[in-house]
Design an enzyme around this catalytic site. Structure first.
Site, PDB file in Angstrom:
ATOM      1  N   ASP A  16      70.559  22.838  25.524  1.00  0.00           N
ATOM      2  CA  ASP A  16      70.248  20.994  26.104  1.00  0.00           C
ATOM      3  C   ASP A  16      71.752  21.445  27.034  1.00  0.00           C
ATOM      4  O   ASP A  16      72.329  21.953  26.652  1.00  0.00           O
ATOM      5  CB  ASP A  16      71.126  20.189  25.283  1.00  0.00           C
ATOM      6  CG  ASP A  16      70.338  18.996  25.548  1.00  0.00           C
ATOM      7  OD1 ASP A  16      69.372  18.982  26.215  1.00  0.00           O
ATOM      8  OD2 ASP A  16      71.054  18.474  24.680  1.00  0.00           O
ATOM      9  N   HIS A  33      67.390  23.695  35.430  1.00  0.00           N
ATOM     10  CA  HIS A  33      66.300  24.122  34.344  1.00  0.00           C
ATOM     11  C   HIS A  33      66.725  25.954  35.556  1.00  0.00           C
ATOM     12  O   HIS A  33      66.479  27.037  33.980  1.00  0.00           O
ATOM     13  CB  HIS A  33      65.271  23.759  34.366  1.00  0.00           C
ATOM     14  CG  HIS A  33      65.016  22.294  33.960  1.00  0.00           C
ATOM     15  ND1 HIS A  33      65.478  22.382  32.695  1.00  0.00           N
ATOM     16  CD2 HIS A  33      64.357  21.886  34.311  1.00  0.00           C
ATOM     17  CE1 HIS A  33      65.091  20.643  32.344  1.00  0.00           C
ATOM     18  NE2 HIS A  33      64.723  21.003  32.698  1.00  0.00           N
ATOM     19  N   LEU A 127      67.160  44.428  19.682  1.00  0.00           N
ATOM     20  CA  LEU A 127      67.370  42.733  19.611  1.00  0.00           C
ATOM     21  C   LEU A 127      66.233  42.267  19.495  1.00  0.00           C
ATOM     22  O   LEU A 127      65.391  42.724  19.791  1.00  0.00           O
ATOM     23  CB  LEU A 127      68.214  42.278  20.958  1.00  0.00           C
ATOM     24  CG  LEU A 127      67.996  40.514  20.629  1.00  0.00           C
ATOM     25  CD1 LEU A 127      68.862  39.866  19.826  1.00  0.00           C
ATOM     26  CD2 LEU A 127      68.687  40.526  22.043  1.00  0.00           C
TER      27      LEU A 127
HETATM   28  C1  IPE Z   1      65.898  19.481  23.167  1.00  0.00           C
HETATM   29  O1  IPE Z   1      66.527  19.310  23.444  1.00  0.00           O
HETATM   30  C2  IPE Z   1      65.268  19.992  22.734  1.00  0.00           C
HETATM   31  C3  IPE Z   1      64.713  21.701  23.419  1.00  0.00           C
HETATM   32  C4  IPE Z   1      66.050  22.285  23.979  1.00  0.00           C
HETATM   33  C5  IPE Z   1      64.174  22.293  24.317  1.00  0.00           C
HETATM   34  P1  IPE Z   1      65.998  17.867  24.001  1.00  0.00           P
HETATM   35  O2  IPE Z   1      66.768  17.375  25.048  1.00  0.00           O
HETATM   36  O3  IPE Z   1      64.964  17.544  24.252  1.00  0.00           O
HETATM   37  O4  IPE Z   1      66.471  16.745  22.742  1.00  0.00           O
HETATM   38  P2  IPE Z   1      67.166  15.283  23.102  1.00  0.00           P
HETATM   39  O5  IPE Z   1      66.364  14.653  23.574  1.00  0.00           O
HETATM   40  O6  IPE Z   1      68.554  14.846  23.320  1.00  0.00           O
HETATM   41  O7  IPE Z   1      67.153  15.316  21.284  1.00  0.00           O
HETATM   42  C1  IPE Z   2      67.109  21.239  28.201  1.00  0.00           C
HETATM   43  O1  IPE Z   2      67.778  20.710  29.195  1.00  0.00           O
HETATM   44  C2  IPE Z   2      66.368  22.299  28.427  1.00  0.00           C
HETATM   45  C3  IPE Z   2      64.922  21.516  28.148  1.00  0.00           C
HETATM   46  C4  IPE Z   2      64.952  20.377  26.849  1.00  0.00           C
HETATM   47  C5  IPE Z   2      63.844  22.258  28.062  1.00  0.00           C
HETATM   48  P1  IPE Z   2      67.886  19.340  29.378  1.00  0.00           P
HETATM   49  O2  IPE Z   2      66.380  18.805  30.062  1.00  0.00           O
HETATM   50  O3  IPE Z   2      67.627  18.131  28.085  1.00  0.00           O
HETATM   51  O4  IPE Z   2      68.842  18.553  29.943  1.00  0.00           O
HETATM   52  P2  IPE Z   2      69.805  17.381  29.738  1.00  0.00           P
HETATM   53  O5  IPE Z   2      69.544  16.596  28.076  1.00  0.00           O
HETATM   54  O6  IPE Z   2      68.196  16.042  30.519  1.00  0.00           O
HETATM   55  O7  IPE Z   2      70.735  16.984  30.473  1.00  0.00           O
HETATM   56 MG    MG Z   3      68.270  17.443  26.551  1.00  0.00          MG
END
Ligand code: IPE
Ligand code: IPE
Ligand code: MG
Length: 236
Positions: A16, A33, A127
């Site tokens: 995240d 990303h 792995l």
């Molecule tokens: C969790 O992250 C999902 C992934 C890392 C793919 P999110 O950014 O979607 O989660 P929330 O919205 O903070 O709970």
């Molecule tokens: C995690 O990073 C990637 C996915 C959920 C696909 P985020 O896109 O959720 O990043 P934040 O939480 O907005 O910083």
């Molecule tokens: Mg996120």
């Protein structure tokens, strides 16, 4: 005094913070990303070095469809690139690829490439890399309930026979041991629908580090912390 080196068998990571990282740089979320994808490669390499046999990465949740269309398209593009470019590398590095989640919403072409990636690395053994894609713990449980329900209705199994092993059999993660350690980057103290059944006794480790900045030393800190945890599984 002898210090035991306790290495988890299965590490699962909630990657995240890509969006926040990009925002801090004054860049669009897509850059976050892209940077996050680079960390995926590093992370596979480090996991191999640490001799951890299973790594599961949360790449796209069932709730992530609620993001803007352009962001979803960008993420799918990164997935396609990964499938195209990285599968040969995984094979070379003896890494087995598996996807966990509901793949039915993806078009036939993408599903075929996913199957191909799994098939081509089937015999790799250093792995196992599991990518949680369109994954949701609740959706997975519903899937299990329906599958078991079908078999009950057809008389293929008896209600008395249904136990945890039956559930494990129909999980997307069937055959994969439960995660010993779940790492979440970017500070949020929640599971966000990740591996709800499987995480019953997982150790949780949250770091404020954003996923695009996650380094080997951060991974090592998580493993060090894990090795100090006393896992009791309800015993004394
Ligand atoms: C969790 O992250 C999902 C992934 C890392 C793919 P999110 O950014 O979607 O989660 P929330 O919205 O903070 O709970
Ligand atoms: C995690 O990073 C990637 C996915 C959920 C696909 P985020 O896109 O959720 O990043 P934040 O939480 O907005 O910083
Ligand atoms: Mg996120």
């Amino acid at each position: 005094m002898r210090v035991e080196r306790t290495i988890p068998r299965h590490v699962a990571i909630i990657m995240d913070g890509n969006g926040r990282w990009a925002k801090r740089q004054g860049l669009p979320r897509t850059f976050g990303h892209a940077k996050g994808m680079e960390r995926v490669e590093d992370c596979v390499k480090w996991t191999k070095e640490f001799e951890i046999p299973y790594l599961t990465l949360y790449a796209f949740s069932t709730e992530n469809w609620q993001r803007p269309k352009e962001e979803i398209e960008n993420l799918m593009h990164l997935l396609d690139e990964f499938l195209e470019r990285k599968v040969p590398e995984l094979k070379e590095n003896n890494v087995r690829l598996r996807f966990v989640g509901d793949l039915s919403p993806f078009d036939e072409n993408r599903r075929e490439r996913i199957r191909e990636g799994e098939e081509r690395t089937r015999d790799c053994s250093s792995l196992q890399l599991n990518i949680a894609l369109n994954y949701g713990g609740r959706q997975e449980m519903l899937h299990v309930i329906k599958e078991i329900g079908k078999r009950l209705m057809n008389g293929k199994i008896d209600l008395e026979e249904v136990n945890s092993d039956t559930v494990n059999e129909y999980l997307y993660t069937s055959g994969i041991p439960d995660p010993d350690l779940i790492i979440r980057t970017a500070g949020e103290m929640r599971l966000s629908n990740f591996l709800l059944w499987q995480s019953a006794y997982s150790e949780l480790y949250v770091t404020p580090v954003l996923w695009p900045e996650f380094e080997k030393k951060d991974y090592e800190s998580a493993l060090k912390e894990y090795s100090k945890r006393e896992r009791r599984f309800g015993r004394i």
